[in-house]
Write a protein that holds these residues in place. Sequence first.
Motif, mmCIF file in Angstrom:
data_model
loop_
_atom_site.group_PDB
_atom_site.id
_atom_site.type_symbol
_atom_site.label_atom_id
_atom_site.label_comp_id
_atom_site.label_asym_id
_atom_site.label_seq_id
_atom_site.Cartn_x
_atom_site.Cartn_y
_atom_site.Cartn_z
ATOM 1 N N SER A 16 0.878 -0.959 0.148
ATOM 2 C CA SER A 16 -0.377 -0.079 0.038
ATOM 3 C C SER A 16 0.833 1.763 -0.629
ATOM 4 O O SER A 16 2.643 1.503 0.254
ATOM 5 C CB SER A 16 -0.959 0.102 0.795
ATOM 6 O OG SER A 16 -0.221 -0.012 2.148
ATOM 7 N N GLU A 67 -2.408 -12.835 3.437
ATOM 8 C CA GLU A 67 -4.483 -11.481 2.917
ATOM 9 C C GLU A 67 -3.894 -10.121 2.292
ATOM 10 O O GLU A 67 -4.701 -9.780 2.141
ATOM 11 C CB GLU A 67 -4.599 -11.966 4.459
ATOM 12 C CG GLU A 67 -5.634 -11.108 4.538
ATOM 13 C CD GLU A 67 -7.235 -11.566 4.008
ATOM 14 O OE1 GLU A 67 -7.672 -11.143 3.528
ATOM 15 O OE2 GLU A 67 -6.705 -12.820 4.045
ATOM 16 N N ARG A 115 -3.707 -10.996 -1.532
ATOM 17 C CA ARG A 115 -4.807 -11.081 -1.431
ATOM 18 C C ARG A 115 -5.738 -10.272 -1.721
ATOM 19 O O ARG A 115 -6.453 -10.011 -2.995
ATOM 20 C CB ARG A 115 -5.386 -12.600 -0.796
ATOM 21 C CG ARG A 115 -6.938 -12.763 -1.453
ATOM 22 C CD ARG A 115 -7.915 -14.071 -0.561
ATOM 23 N NE ARG A 115 -6.598 -15.209 0.121
ATOM 24 C CZ ARG A 115 -6.005 -15.070 1.054
ATOM 25 N NH1 ARG A 115 -6.510 -14.586 2.370
ATOM 26 N NH2 ARG A 115 -5.158 -16.620 1.447
ATOM 27 N N GLN A 116 -5.549 -9.429 -0.952
ATOM 28 C CA GLN A 116 -6.809 -8.188 -0.122
ATOM 29 C C GLN A 116 -6.188 -6.887 -1.725
ATOM 30 O O GLN A 116 -6.902 -6.631 -2.473
ATOM 31 C CB GLN A 116 -6.439 -7.037 0.638
ATOM 32 C CG GLN A 116 -7.325 -8.102 1.887
ATOM 33 C CD GLN A 116 -6.838 -7.540 3.277
ATOM 34 O OE1 GLN A 116 -6.195 -6.415 2.966
ATOM 35 N NE2 GLN A 116 -8.143 -7.790 4.119
ATOM 36 N N SER A 156 -8.543 -6.075 -4.888
ATOM 37 C CA SER A 156 -9.068 -5.059 -5.543
ATOM 38 C C SER A 156 -8.495 -4.486 -6.579
ATOM 39 O O SER A 156 -9.376 -3.311 -7.058
ATOM 40 C CB SER A 156 -8.615 -4.033 -4.253
ATOM 41 O OG SER A 156 -7.411 -3.719 -5.000
#
Length: 757
Positions: free
Chosen positions: A549, A741, A744-745, A749
Amino acid sequence: MRKLYQHVQIKIILSVKELTREFKQTYIKNRKRGNQAMIKLMKYLKKSAGYIVLIIALLFLQAYCDLSLPDYTSKIINVGIQQKGIEDSVPDKLRDSTLQNLQIFMDEDQKKEVSQNYTQEEDTWVLNDDISKETRENLNEDFSKAMMMVSAFSEDSEQGQAMVAQMGLPEGTDPLTALAQMPEEAVQQIMSQVDEKLKDMPESIVTQAGVSFVASEYEALGKDVDAIQMHYILMSGIRMLAMALVIMLAAISVTFISARVAGRLGHDLRNSIYRKVMSFSSREYHKFSTASLITRSTNDVQQVQQVMAMMFRIVLYAPILGIGGVIKVLNTDSSMTWILGVAVGLILIVIFVLFQVAMPKFTILQTLIDRLNLVSREILTGIPVIRAFSREKHEEERFEKANLDLTKTNLFVNRCMTFMMPAMMLIMNGISVLIIYSGAYAVDNGTMQVGNVMAFIQYAMQIIMSFLMITAMSIMLPRANVAALRINDVLKTKVSVTDPENPVQPAKDVKGTVEFDHVSFAYPEAGENVLTDISFKAEKGETIAVIGSTGSGKSTLVNLIPRFYDVTEGRVLVDGVDVRDMTQKDVRDRLGYVPQKGVLFSGTIDSNIRYGKTDISEAEVKEAAEVAQATEFIETKPEKYTSPIAQGGTNVSGGQKQRLSIARAIAKKPEIFIFDDSFSALDFKTDSTLRKALKTHTKDATTIIVAQRISTILNADKIIVLDDGHMAGIGSHKELMENCEVYRQIAMSQLSEEELA
């Protein structure tokens, strides 16, 4: 209530006094640091040591000529005009009868000295050519007294007639003949009485009496006294013109050489600042803003350069002229030196007031220039955003404030300068009037000649001018000190990323490996780590992707490889060697780096692609452009690869800029490619085509890609997932979809389930 008001008022006054005291202490401290910085910059003058010695020699020559001119002016008035060109009481020629009369009033030593320095030619005595200055002074003293006595006892003078009557000689008797027949003791008694009277008589009157006697003797010998006078004035004028010419040539030479020395100093300072800034890591760049570094390498250097040029012409010259002027004044007449004391005292008062009022402003002047440069740079680089948000008015006000602050400070300083010059001129003119007033009484009393008064005025003006020059420099020096301090701050900054004393070379059989060994990193003065305990290894030929991110530390991670920063903990290894044990050049020569924001340089498309490796062929340039998918827009340009690129690449789009940046890295053919989110401005089709071409072309090189889009890194050998500076996972796309996780997110998205499958 009244007591409360008084208490608050006292508190405010004390606070203001405390702030003023702190400001003064800070100002004094900064001024000392500025002086020290200026002294440190003097080491750059070593190359110009020969020129500086020549400048000093020329300044002494100029000062000698400058200080000689008033003396010549004095002599033209005293000797040339008042004394008809006859310098003293020592005649070049005199009649034998005249010498016999003069010797009546001389003792044996004086007679001997005269006979040793004169040669008899028939009835005339001629002065020898080789007499010393000291001998001439002795002869002048001997002749002056004797000439006064001969003039006094001459038959046609009233004083002579009175003396004859007093001596009881018959009327019509020649006094000199009578004195010649008198015993020597009687004559010496008369001379001793005369000496007592001469002690109280001004020297100028004695000299004038002797000169008048010599002029009469020359006329008696048939010499043209007017011709002697004109010759003396003419020769003195020629000497003055010659000295003025020497002054002019010396001043021009000093100005020329000073400009050369100061120019070389400016060149060396700019060069040193540039080299120092180029050695900075990103940590040092954060300490100085870009606008400040530009100001320091241009405006600040210019300030030091200007002051240095002025210093050679003024600061070195002023003491020479001032001290020389004082010596000359003391030799001319010491009775009016108190006037110079008054002048110096008044000048020092003006300088003190000026320092107290104006000097603190110089400290903040350069900071205000920095501020104006910063605001201007922000506005000019952000014009599209400013227009898009209709913030023109706000930015105009922001610029106006910075501009107005600088203008007000400059105006204040210039007004102080404007006040200084009239004050100095008032002192100079007032001192001239005072010298003339005092000198007039001295001339009237016979203790000083008119020429000496004129010379005293000129020497006084030279002394005052030397103080004036130093004052003018004292106005410029504080600003230069501030500039020198700012330059020195850059030059003395300790670089955090340096080359090792004994660099290590990687083994030749190990190429293209990158390893992070428990790496942690925190920015300077930051409270917490940006990266924590990162460990992975990229082998030759592998493609490593880094995703996460915004703010997770992706760009920071790849910036540790070329040593833009050094790790806080752990190690970064390239080809099996810690990058801190290799030279920065050695590390970076192995890398092909494409930054997040594409940067191009003014030149051509060809020069930008060749930037990392200038000796490649045209075919290699075209191949790199082809792999980077840049040929499609290059070929459409009329000049193709010789098409110009504006500064910063402003004449190409963001996508074109990124493709040219990628082509530049490909053309270098490095062991390791680093792409820091370098595909963000490309469309999906171009991105996909570029990655396929890149995979084929860089199969033998290690590739590290920082990306935001999952589609860019699906086929990477390893994907590193960062989450708030920690490694949330590492593996292939398939592995991470199963066990990470965070990954995967991010993937879900951006892509649909069909695309992920």
